[in-house]
Design a protein around this motif. Structure first.
Motif, PDB file in Angstrom:
ATOM      1  N   ARG A 111      84.712  35.375  49.897  1.00 30.27           N
ATOM      2  CA  ARG A 111      85.550  34.621  50.849  1.00 30.27           C
ATOM      3  C   ARG A 111      85.059  33.194  51.028  1.00 30.27           C
ATOM      4  NH1 ARG A 111      85.324  39.381  55.388  1.00 30.27           N
ATOM      5  NH2 ARG A 111      86.722  40.872  54.348  1.00 30.27           N
ATOM      6  N   GLY A 112      84.027  32.832  50.291  1.00 31.37           N
ATOM      7  CA  GLY A 112      83.494  31.478  50.393  1.00 31.37           C
ATOM      8  C   GLY A 112      82.415  31.314  51.435  1.00 31.37           C
ATOM      9  N   GLY A 113      81.861  32.432  51.931  1.00 28.28           N
ATOM     10  CA  GLY A 113      80.815  32.355  52.949  1.00 28.28           C
ATOM     11  C   GLY A 113      79.505  31.839  52.388  1.00 28.28           C
ATOM     12  N   ASN A 114      78.750  31.132  53.219  1.00 29.29           N
ATOM     13  CA  ASN A 114      77.449  30.626  52.780  1.00 29.29           C
ATOM     14  C   ASN A 114      76.361  31.687  53.001  1.00 29.29           C
ATOM     15  OD1 ASN A 114      76.808  30.545  55.535  1.00 29.29           O
ATOM     16  ND2 ASN A 114      77.339  28.379  55.723  1.00 29.29           N
ATOM     17  N   GLU A 115      75.110  31.311  52.714  1.00 28.75           N
ATOM     18  CA  GLU A 115      74.017  32.276  52.800  1.00 28.75           C
ATOM     19  C   GLU A 115      73.842  32.837  54.206  1.00 28.75           C
ATOM     20  OE1 GLU A 115      73.914  29.391  51.371  1.00 28.75           O
ATOM     21  OE2 GLU A 115      73.048  29.532  49.359  1.00 28.75           O
ATOM     22  N   GLU A 116      73.944  31.983  55.227  1.00 26.81           N
ATOM     23  CA  GLU A 116      73.735  32.470  56.595  1.00 26.81           C
ATOM     24  C   GLU A 116      74.880  33.374  57.034  1.00 26.81           C
ATOM     25  OE1 GLU A 116      72.546  29.744  59.538  1.00 26.81           O
ATOM     26  OE2 GLU A 116      70.824  28.998  58.405  1.00 26.81           O
ATOM     27  N   GLU A 117      76.086  33.123  56.572  1.00 27.59           N
ATOM     28  CA  GLU A 117      77.211  34.008  56.893  1.00 27.59           C
ATOM     29  C   GLU A 117      77.045  35.359  56.212  1.00 27.59           C
ATOM     30  OE1 GLU A 117      80.851  30.829  57.636  1.00 27.59           O
ATOM     31  OE2 GLU A 117      80.353  31.433  55.588  1.00 27.59           O
ATOM     32  N   ILE A 118      76.511  35.341  54.987  1.00 30.39           N
ATOM     33  CA  ILE A 118      76.227  36.603  54.290  1.00 30.39           C
ATOM     34  C   ILE A 118      75.216  37.423  55.086  1.00 30.39           C
ATOM     35  CG2 ILE A 118      75.137  37.598  52.241  1.00 30.39           C
ATOM     36  CD1 ILE A 118      76.313  35.274  50.624  1.00 30.39           C
ATOM     37  N   LEU A 119      74.140  36.772  55.508  1.00 25.96           N
ATOM     38  CA  LEU A 119      73.088  37.482  56.241  1.00 25.96           C
ATOM     39  C   LEU A 119      73.576  37.953  57.610  1.00 25.96           C
ATOM     40  CD1 LEU A 119      70.040  35.190  55.352  1.00 25.96           C
ATOM     41  CD2 LEU A 119      70.470  37.523  54.540  1.00 25.96           C
ATOM     42  N   SER A 120      74.348  37.137  58.304  1.00 28.62           N
ATOM     43  CA  SER A 120      74.838  37.540  59.631  1.00 28.62           C
ATOM     44  C   SER A 120      75.763  38.752  59.533  1.00 28.62           C
ATOM     45  CB  SER A 120      75.565  36.374  60.309  1.00 28.62           C
ATOM     46  OG  SER A 120      76.750  36.054  59.619  1.00 28.62           O
ATOM     47  N   THR A 121      76.548  38.832  58.456  1.00 24.75           N
ATOM     48  CA  THR A 121      77.437  39.983  58.269  1.00 24.75           C
ATOM     49  C   THR A 121      76.640  41.229  57.892  1.00 24.75           C
ATOM     50  OG1 THR A 121      79.240  38.533  57.567  1.00 24.75           O
ATOM     51  CG2 THR A 121      79.406  40.868  56.987  1.00 24.75           C
ATOM     52  N   ILE A 122      75.701  41.084  56.969  1.00 19.99           N
ATOM     53  CA  ILE A 122      74.884  42.233  56.546  1.00 19.99           C
ATOM     54  C   ILE A 122      74.146  42.825  57.740  1.00 19.99           C
ATOM     55  CG2 ILE A 122      72.822  42.886  55.251  1.00 19.99           C
ATOM     56  CD1 ILE A 122      73.762  41.018  53.017  1.00 19.99           C
ATOM     57  N   PHE A 123      73.473  42.002  58.492  1.00 12.87           N
ATOM     58  CA  PHE A 123      72.669  42.509  59.605  1.00 12.87           C
ATOM     59  C   PHE A 123      73.544  42.989  60.765  1.00 12.87           C
ATOM     60  CE2 PHE A 123      69.413  39.363  57.838  1.00 12.87           C
ATOM     61  CZ  PHE A 123      68.848  40.334  57.024  1.00 12.87           C
ATOM     62  N   GLY A 124      74.682  42.344  60.989  1.00 13.78           N
ATOM     63  CA  GLY A 124      75.601  42.789  62.038  1.00 13.78           C
ATOM     64  C   GLY A 124      76.183  44.156  61.727  1.00 13.78           C
ATOM     65  N   VAL A 125      76.613  44.354  60.482  1.00 15.39           N
ATOM     66  CA  VAL A 125      77.186  45.632  60.070  1.00 15.39           C
ATOM     67  C   VAL A 125      76.119  46.726  60.089  1.00 15.39           C
ATOM     68  CG1 VAL A 125      78.142  46.874  58.090  1.00 15.39           C
ATOM     69  CG2 VAL A 125      79.088  44.653  58.732  1.00 15.39           C
ATOM     70  N   CYS A 126      74.918  46.425  59.588  1.00 17.98           N
ATOM     71  CA  CYS A 126      73.838  47.422  59.569  1.00 17.98           C
ATOM     72  C   CYS A 126      73.433  47.821  60.987  1.00 17.98           C
ATOM     73  CB  CYS A 126      72.630  46.881  58.805  1.00 17.98           C
ATOM     74  SG  CYS A 126      72.859  46.809  57.010  1.00 17.98           S
ATOM     75  N   PHE A 127      73.439  46.871  61.911  1.00 15.80           N
ATOM     76  CA  PHE A 127      73.089  47.176  63.299  1.00 15.80           C
ATOM     77  C   PHE A 127      74.079  48.184  63.882  1.00 15.80           C
ATOM     78  CE2 PHE A 127      73.521  46.389  67.860  1.00 15.80           C
ATOM     79  CZ  PHE A 127      72.209  46.531  68.291  1.00 15.80           C
ATOM     80  N   CYS A 128      75.368  47.950  63.668  1.00 11.56           N
ATOM     81  CA  CYS A 128      76.386  48.867  64.212  1.00 11.56           C
ATOM     82  C   CYS A 128      76.348  50.214  63.502  1.00 11.56           C
ATOM     83  CB  CYS A 128      77.774  48.236  64.064  1.00 11.56           C
ATOM     84  SG  CYS A 128      78.002  46.720  65.030  1.00 11.56           S
TER      85      CYS A 128
END
Length: 498
Positions: free
Chosen positions: A117-134
């Protein structure tokens, strides 16, 4: 009677003869820190490797050092929680928590979704960790019901899973002995010699009668291997100058995002890893001379899986990957004879320090792969043997042999020929691509649907005293010739009663 009592009192300590320190013993500082260092050395690469793989594949280069530090930091926190048992959370065993390889494929898929979707490195990490947390709360919820699944968590199922853990990891150890994945000179004689040196050192020292020597076998083998590698020019300290001095843990440093498409496959893996954790805790219980049936065992499984889920949520909060109980540390317990859970507190402290001061961890990262492979080969083999022991105690009659044979065949078959799943949808490929996952599913389903065998008489069920009583009361109906030969010998050897 006197002779029998003497025999029993002598035999009692022999059952625990392999352990220098029992589960609740408190070793002195020197043996405790020595044992802790061996656990850390055995698991260090396993803790940081998933982070290195994901960072490399998703192009997160500049963020990798911090992510590695956080992996070590949260492994220390998780290990403390698992061993300390805070309320209902934690098994109370000497278990080391580390980042799980089981989530690699689904986390990479989540990263590629954001990247597409064109996300940068920090967006990738925020999604990975947000999804894993839930998604970690899926395992937390599942842990509350796992003690009710006694028909699922049977000895034949856990034994099969533990066997698969050890056998599937042996390939990793052998690859490390040969030089490691991607080594241009894979299988070179100098790699094999280095791995063989470590392996031979651990075996020889482990057979010494001295407890101190046995306790230090793994660390001496690793230090000797590292020293030889450094002396022969295979250790390079050139990049140490670029390592930061301190890493400060910052909760959700890169933000918090959520994506349903990424969430579902990660949540599915969180339903599967409890089976692996249950197998690890069972193997740990066996090696630590703890019960593997009854309320205490089931409470440990439930609390250990709950700790896995809680630790995974903590890991995501502190910018690391989901956690699991490591199996290779069961091999360290077997080799050192130290099962004291108090050693886990030292392990936790060392890992936290390694996370806060990455320069120390960077030195350990320089450990040549053949050196680690020589040590982990024994540990992974020990895990497989623990599984075999469970299976033999469960009874390898026709039904159980069928369950074990099919499950091991599917698990090791997928590991040997991963192309067999190449035509499956990615979601199924991510789930069944793990030998432990497909083997566990197979063992559970077969254990549920294959009917139990009801044997009329098994040799282990034979009671020679009851038979002797029957013969004495009815000598004309003596059927001793029909009993197993071992039991006939027992009766023949017994003193005759007038």
């Amino acid at each position: 009677m006197t002779t029998t009592h003497s025999t029993d009192s002598t035999a009692a300590p022999v059952a625990n003869n392999d352990l220098i320190y029992q589960l609740d013993d408190t070793p002195a500082f020197a043996p405790a820190i020595f044992a802790a260092l061996q656990h850390v050395l055995a698991s260090f690469v396993g803790i940081i490797t998933p982070t290195l793989i994901i960072g490399g594949v998703l192009g997160l280069g500049a963020y990798v050092p911090y992510l590695v530090s956080m992996a070590l930091f949260v492994s220390g926190l998780g290990t403390f929680i698992q061993a300390k048992r805070i309320g209902p959370v934690g098994s109370g065993l000497l278990c080391l928590q580390g980042t799980s390889f089981g989530f690699l494929s689904v986390i990479l898929s989540a990263g590629f979704i954001v990247k597409g979707r064109g996300g940068n490195e920090e967006e990738i990490l925020s999604t990975i960790f947000g999804v894993c947390f839930c998604a970690a709360f899926v395992e937390i919820a599942f842990s509350q019901f796992i003690n009710k699944l006694r028909r699922v968590i049977t000895p034949v199922v856990t034994g099969t899973i533990i066997c698969l853990m050890g056998l599937s990891l042996i390939k990793v150890a052998m690859t490390d002995i040969a030089g490691g994945f991607g080594a241009p000179d894979l299988g070179a004689l100098h790699h094999l010699g280095l791995g063989g040196l470590v392996l031979a050192t651990i075996v020889i020292l482990n057979r010494f009668p001295s407890q101190v020597v046995r306790l230090s076998a793994v660390i001496i083998g690793l230090v000797l291997g590292f020293g030889v590698a450094w002396y022969t020019g295979k250790v390079d300290f050139a990049n140490m100058a670029d390592v930061p001095l301190v890493s400060i843990p910052v909760p959700f440093k890169y933000g918090f995002n959520f994506d349903w498409v990424a969430f579902v496959p990660i949540a599915v893996i969180f339903l599967i890893t409890p089976l692996e954790t249950a197998g690890d805790l069972t193997a740990n219980s066996i090696i630590s001379k703890q019960p593997v049936k009854g309320p205490l065992y089931m409470r440990r499984i439930k609390s250990g899986v709950l700790a896995d889920g809680c630790n995974s949520a903590i890991a995501a909060m502190f910018n690391s990957l989901p956690m699991t109980t490591f199996s290779q540390n069961n091999g360290v317990i077997q080799l050192t004879g130290v099962a004291s859970r108090h050693v886990a507190f030292y392990i936790a402290g060392i890992l936290v320090l390694l996370g806060l001061f990455p320069a120390v961890g960077a030195v350990l990262q320089l450990m040549p792969k053949p050196v680690l492979g020589g040590a982990t080969l024994i540990m992974f083999g020990t895990v497989a043997v623990a599984g075999i022991k469970i299976l033999t105690e469960a009874g390898l009659h026709r039904r159980n042999v069928l369950i074990v044979a099919i499950s091991l065949g599917l698990g090791l078959g997928v590991a040997a020929v991963p192309e067999v799943l190449s035509q499956m949808p990615d979601a199924l490929k991510n789930i069944f691509g793990s030998p432990i996952t497909i083997g566990a599913f197979s063992a559970i389903l077969l254990n549920i649907f294959l009917p139990e065998e009801h044997l009329e008489l098994e040799e282990n069920d034979y009671d020679p005293e009851a038979h002797l009583h029957t013969v004495l009361q009815n000598p004309q109906n003596d059927s001793a010739t029909a009993m197993p030969s071992t039991n006939r010998d027992t009766l023949n050897a017994a003193p005759r009663t007038s």
